[in-house]
Design a protein around this motif. Structure first.
Motif, PDB file in Angstrom:
ATOM      1  N   ALA A  68       0.754  -1.246  -0.185  1.00 51.53           N
ATOM      2  CA  ALA A  68       0.050  -0.061   0.038  1.00 51.53           C
ATOM      3  C   ALA A  68       0.846   1.163   0.010  1.00 51.53           C
ATOM      4  CB  ALA A  68      -0.684  -0.006   1.160  1.00 51.53           C
ATOM      5  N   ALA A  69       1.762   1.242   0.857  1.00 46.19           N
ATOM      6  CA  ALA A  69       2.773   2.298   0.993  1.00 46.19           C
ATOM      7  C   ALA A  69       3.486   2.538  -0.572  1.00 46.19           C
ATOM      8  CB  ALA A  69       3.859   2.159   1.994  1.00 46.19           C
ATOM      9  N   VAL A  70       3.908   1.656  -1.208  1.00 51.17           N
ATOM     10  CA  VAL A  70       4.421   1.801  -2.559  1.00 51.17           C
ATOM     11  C   VAL A  70       3.397   2.422  -3.518  1.00 51.17           C
ATOM     12  CG1 VAL A  70       5.619   0.543  -4.337  1.00 51.17           C
ATOM     13  CG2 VAL A  70       6.282  -0.001  -2.268  1.00 51.17           C
ATOM     14  N   LEU A  71       2.409   1.979  -3.455  1.00 52.69           N
ATOM     15  CA  LEU A  71       1.224   2.491  -4.495  1.00 52.69           C
ATOM     16  C   LEU A  71       1.041   4.131  -4.032  1.00 52.69           C
ATOM     17  CD1 LEU A  71      -1.196  -0.109  -4.842  1.00 52.69           C
ATOM     18  CD2 LEU A  71       0.651   0.404  -6.428  1.00 52.69           C
ATOM     19  N   ALA A  72       1.061   4.574  -2.552  1.00 53.83           N
ATOM     20  CA  ALA A  72       0.581   5.771  -2.221  1.00 53.83           C
ATOM     21  C   ALA A  72       1.847   6.603  -2.698  1.00 53.83           C
ATOM     22  CB  ALA A  72       0.780   5.802  -0.619  1.00 53.83           C
ATOM     23  N   VAL A  73       3.094   5.992  -2.636  1.00 56.99           N
ATOM     24  CA  VAL A  73       4.130   6.802  -2.943  1.00 56.99           C
ATOM     25  C   VAL A  73       4.332   7.158  -4.581  1.00 56.99           C
ATOM     26  CG1 VAL A  73       6.964   6.715  -3.452  1.00 56.99           C
ATOM     27  CG2 VAL A  73       5.925   6.171  -1.068  1.00 56.99           C
ATOM     28  N   HIS A  74       3.674   6.187  -5.163  1.00 54.59           N
ATOM     29  CA  HIS A  74       3.460   6.493  -6.905  1.00 54.59           C
ATOM     30  C   HIS A  74       2.089   6.745  -7.096  1.00 54.59           C
ATOM     31  CE1 HIS A  74       7.161   3.940  -6.694  1.00 54.59           C
ATOM     32  NE2 HIS A  74       7.492   4.771  -7.558  1.00 54.59           N
ATOM     33  N   ALA A  75       1.344   7.716  -5.974  1.00 61.66           N
ATOM     34  CA  ALA A  75      -0.083   7.986  -6.502  1.00 61.66           C
ATOM     35  C   ALA A  75      -0.048   8.902  -7.688  1.00 61.66           C
ATOM     36  CB  ALA A  75      -0.612   8.673  -5.088  1.00 61.66           C
ATOM     37  N   ASP A  76       0.809   9.612  -8.158  1.00 61.83           N
ATOM     38  CA  ASP A  76       0.941  10.184  -9.372  1.00 61.83           C
ATOM     39  C   ASP A  76       0.936   9.351 -10.637  1.00 61.83           C
ATOM     40  OD1 ASP A  76       3.510   9.510  -8.575  1.00 61.83           O
ATOM     41  OD2 ASP A  76       4.475  11.330  -9.436  1.00 61.83           O
ATOM     42  N   ASN A  77       1.259   8.276 -10.407  1.00 62.13           N
ATOM     43  CA  ASN A  77       1.449   7.300 -11.701  1.00 62.13           C
ATOM     44  C   ASN A  77       1.196   5.923 -11.221  1.00 62.13           C
ATOM     45  OD1 ASN A  77       2.082   5.826 -13.888  1.00 62.13           O
ATOM     46  ND2 ASN A  77       3.650   7.277 -14.524  1.00 62.13           N
ATOM     47  N   PHE A  78      -0.269   5.542 -11.296  1.00 61.98           N
ATOM     48  CA  PHE A  78      -0.370   4.166 -10.712  1.00 61.98           C
ATOM     49  C   PHE A  78       0.084   3.106 -11.494  1.00 61.98           C
ATOM     50  CE2 PHE A  78      -3.419   0.505 -11.099  1.00 61.98           C
ATOM     51  CZ  PHE A  78      -3.458   0.132  -9.554  1.00 61.98           C
ATOM     52  N   HIS A 134      14.251   2.608  -0.635  1.00 60.77           N
ATOM     53  CA  HIS A 134      13.504   2.478  -1.820  1.00 60.77           C
ATOM     54  C   HIS A 134      12.283   3.049  -1.587  1.00 60.77           C
ATOM     55  CE1 HIS A 134      17.175   0.437  -3.595  1.00 60.77           C
ATOM     56  NE2 HIS A 134      16.994  -0.438  -2.823  1.00 60.77           N
ATOM     57  N   VAL A 135      11.669   3.213  -0.696  1.00 61.31           N
ATOM     58  CA  VAL A 135      10.247   3.573  -0.475  1.00 61.31           C
ATOM     59  C   VAL A 135      10.211   5.117   0.204  1.00 61.31           C
ATOM     60  CG1 VAL A 135       7.812   3.114   0.325  1.00 61.31           C
ATOM     61  CG2 VAL A 135       9.387   1.301  -0.052  1.00 61.31           C
ATOM     62  N   PRO A 136      10.180   6.085  -0.680  1.00 61.48           N
ATOM     63  CA  PRO A 136      10.609   7.391  -0.310  1.00 61.48           C
ATOM     64  C   PRO A 136       8.903   7.858   0.304  1.00 61.48           C
ATOM     65  CG  PRO A 136      10.089   7.431  -2.785  1.00 61.48           C
ATOM     66  CD  PRO A 136      10.355   5.959  -2.253  1.00 61.48           C
ATOM     67  N   LEU A 137       8.521   7.642   1.555  1.00 60.50           N
ATOM     68  CA  LEU A 137       7.423   7.724   2.086  1.00 60.50           C
ATOM     69  C   LEU A 137       7.054   9.716   2.035  1.00 60.50           C
ATOM     70  CD1 LEU A 137       7.661   5.361   5.101  1.00 60.50           C
ATOM     71  CD2 LEU A 137       6.187   5.090   2.869  1.00 60.50           C
ATOM     72  N   GLY A 138       8.191  10.279   2.016  1.00 61.23           N
ATOM     73  CA  GLY A 138       7.910  11.747   1.991  1.00 61.23           C
ATOM     74  C   GLY A 138       7.187  12.360   0.663  1.00 61.23           C
ATOM     75  N   ARG A 139       7.187  11.421  -0.174  1.00 59.69           N
ATOM     76  CA  ARG A 139       6.164  11.989  -1.430  1.00 59.69           C
ATOM     77  C   ARG A 139       4.860  11.832  -0.991  1.00 59.69           C
ATOM     78  NH1 ARG A 139       7.860   8.827  -6.697  1.00 59.69           N
ATOM     79  NH2 ARG A 139       6.506  10.621  -7.541  1.00 59.69           N
ATOM     80  N   VAL A 156      -4.008   7.566   3.350  1.00 56.55           N
ATOM     81  CA  VAL A 156      -3.349   6.297   3.152  1.00 56.55           C
ATOM     82  C   VAL A 156      -3.109   5.659   4.703  1.00 56.55           C
ATOM     83  CG1 VAL A 156      -1.077   7.154   3.118  1.00 56.55           C
ATOM     84  CG2 VAL A 156      -1.299   4.812   2.440  1.00 56.55           C
ATOM     85  N   ALA A 157      -3.613   4.438   4.917  1.00 56.84           N
ATOM     86  CA  ALA A 157      -3.344   3.873   6.341  1.00 56.84           C
ATOM     87  C   ALA A 157      -2.689   2.656   6.501  1.00 56.84           C
ATOM     88  CB  ALA A 157      -4.830   3.679   7.041  1.00 56.84           C
ATOM     89  N   VAL A 158      -1.960   2.327   7.464  1.00 58.23           N
ATOM     90  CA  VAL A 158      -1.530   1.049   7.742  1.00 58.23           C
ATOM     91  C   VAL A 158      -1.780   0.681   8.981  1.00 58.23           C
ATOM     92  CG1 VAL A 158       0.416   1.485   5.966  1.00 58.23           C
ATOM     93  CG2 VAL A 158       0.996   2.000   8.687  1.00 58.23           C
ATOM     94  N   LEU A 201       5.618   0.692   8.862  1.00 58.91           N
ATOM     95  CA  LEU A 201       5.578  -0.192   8.077  1.00 58.91           C
ATOM     96  C   LEU A 201       6.199  -1.540   8.472  1.00 58.91           C
ATOM     97  CD1 LEU A 201       6.540   1.433   4.633  1.00 58.91           C
ATOM     98  CD2 LEU A 201       4.068   1.239   5.596  1.00 58.91           C
ATOM     99  N   MET A 202       7.294  -1.499   9.326  1.00 62.49           N
ATOM    100  CA  MET A 202       7.845  -2.572   9.940  1.00 62.49           C
ATOM    101  C   MET A 202       6.825  -3.187  11.148  1.00 62.49           C
ATOM    102  SD  MET A 202      10.821  -3.313   8.544  1.00 62.49           S
ATOM    103  CE  MET A 202      11.488  -4.077   9.801  1.00 62.49           C
ATOM    104  N   ALA A 203       6.334  -2.351  11.654  1.00 64.77           N
ATOM    105  CA  ALA A 203       5.385  -2.700  12.823  1.00 64.77           C
ATOM    106  C   ALA A 203       4.364  -3.311  12.302  1.00 64.77           C
ATOM    107  CB  ALA A 203       4.828  -1.398  13.887  1.00 64.77           C
ATOM    108  N   SER A 204       3.585  -2.858  11.267  1.00 59.09           N
ATOM    109  CA  SER A 204       2.498  -3.548  10.590  1.00 59.09           C
ATOM    110  C   SER A 204       3.131  -4.908   9.995  1.00 59.09           C
ATOM    111  CB  SER A 204       2.114  -2.650   9.447  1.00 59.09           C
ATOM    112  OG  SER A 204       0.910  -3.482   8.852  1.00 59.09           O
TER     113      SER A 204
END
Length: 426
Positions: A65-75, A139-144, A157-159, A200-203
């Motif tokens: 889910a986090a990877v998709l959220a990071v790339h929400a500008d290009n699914f 590899h997962v730039p969550l700041g985006r 987005v929720a985890v 993410l690690m906790a989830s």
């Protein structure tokens, strides 16, 4: 009609303002989700526009889910990224498989049993998953995510993770300013300014397998623990239609009960525990959602509105494996590194009865590719149904989950026949 902000940003999603993606947990089984998303990507024509303004995930599903959220500008790019990672997975990308790493972690595990009364605050787990933390951090730039929320191509987005002290199932969410947190019995929604790798690690901290992660004042484990309502976070975030991707066969056939004389191995017991944690709540939650939808068709909407109850119809589409994954896992368990095979053999996870546990840890590209292909083919068979579900001008087809028919008389008769067969063999 689109406003000026929408017209200036082609990635902004106005067609599906309440569409949500829910990704269930399941360790390595989450490769099935990638196959499903690959098929969905093709069915929708590899869209740049994100079809899911709301994305939620649990355990390995939280990382997807986090990877998709990071790339929400290009699914399409986000799905391609997931496919590339999962098709090249190796267990060493998730947990240490080298001999020093396995021995070091195993020694801590053993010492906790022998000296647990005198040694406190020791991270105890069957595996050392520090490689996964490094993978996420690099590899997962969550700041985006904040940028995509500001632009409007992502709303929330929720985890989810489970607090070991409070016993609450917590959904950590990053969302638009107007979305509020929530509190229900044993589950809460907690707004964060930015999701971090530790969320993410906790989830994804599978009980016993991976160590708990401390966030603020509490240690957290896998989000599937005590997750009685897997779809709930998406609904609290404003979902009006939900696309759920599970990691196990949703409708289970009623098995014939047979005599078992061999004492269950630790892996077999742990596998059943894992199934109850990861898999068994989704069917119940979907069934409840369907009953609410059915009830709303016979309720006076004016009275419902006057009562202040915030209930509305939610369209749901569920994608899950059509076959149990334990058999498939048993075919690939020998592809694990020898150090991990030795470790799993000590608890019986290399036997057929322990394959359920092994399926959660089988982050091997051969097993993952088989799951990706399964997820892809399963959804492509429902191509027409999926097109209708994502067509904003169409009325989605209702998703009805058939429940297995249980005939107590027939079951007792089969048990009697099974016992008779066993006595005749003896």
């Amino acid at each position: 009609m689109r406003d000026a902000a929408s017209a200036a940003d082609p990635q902004r999603n106005d067609r599906h303002p309440g569409a949500a993606l829910v990704l269930q947990g399941g360790g390595a089984r989450a490769a099935y989700q990638v196959g499903t998303l690959k098929a969905l990507n093709e069915i929708l024509g590899r869209p740049v526009e994100n079809p899911f303004p709301i994305i939620t995930g649990t355990s390995a599903g939280a990382i997807n889910a986090a990877v998709l959220a990071v790339h929400a500008d290009n699914f399409a790019k986000g799905v391609d990224t997931l496919v590339n990672v999962w098709t090249n997975f190796h267990p060493s990308h998730v947990y240490r498989t080298d001999l020093p790493g396995v021995l070091s972690n195993s020694s801590r595990w053993l010492s906790s049993f022998l000296f647990g009364a005198v040694v406190k605050n020791q991270r105890v787990s069957l595996f050392d998953n520090s490689p996964l933390n490094d993978l996420i951090s690099r590899h997962v730039p969550l700041g985006r995510i904040a940028e995509h929320i500001d632009r409007g191509c992502l709303r929330a987005v929720a985890v989810t993770a489970a607090g070991y002290t409070s016993g609450q199932n917590c959904a950590f969410f990053q969302a638009a300013p107007d979305i509020q947190g929530w509190k229900r019995s044993q589950r809460v929604g907690i707004r964060v300014s930015q999701l971090r790798p530790e969320h993410l690690m906790a989830s994804a901290a599978i009980p016993f397998a991976f160590p708990a992660i401390k966030i603020n004042r509490e240690f957290f484990g896998d989000g599937s623990i005590r997750q009685m309502a897997p779809v709930s976070p998406a609904l609290h975030l404003g979902a009006e239609r939900v696309f759920v991707v599970g990691t196990a066969k949703l409708v289970k056939d009623v098995p014939v009960r047979t005599r078992g004389d061999n004492y269950p191995s630790l892996a077999q017991i742990a596998g059943h525990a894992m199934a109850s944690i990861f898999l068994d709540t989704l069917a119940v939650d979907i069934e409840l959602l369907q009953r609410v939808n059915s009830t709303l068709t016979v309720v006076d909407h004016e009275k419902l509105k006057a009562s202040g109850m915030n209930l509305h119809h939610v369209d749901v589409c569920v994608a899950c494996p059509q076959e149990p994954l334990e058999t498939l896992a048993f075919q690939y368990v020998k592809t694990l590194p020898w150090t991990i095979r030795f470790l799993l053999r000590t608890i019986g996870a290399m036997r057929r009865g322990g394959a359920t546990l092994a399926s959660y840890m089988l982050f091997d590209k051969q097993f993952c590719n088989a799951l990706i292909e399964m997820g892809y083919q399963d959804l492509m068979k429902r191509k027409d149904e999926v097109k209708v579900f994502f067509d904003p001008t169409a009325c989605p087809l209702p998703t009805v989950i058939p429940l297995p028919k249980f005939d107590p008389g027939r079951t007792l008769q089969m048990e009697a026949l099974s016992d008779q067969h066993i006595r005749s063999e003896n």
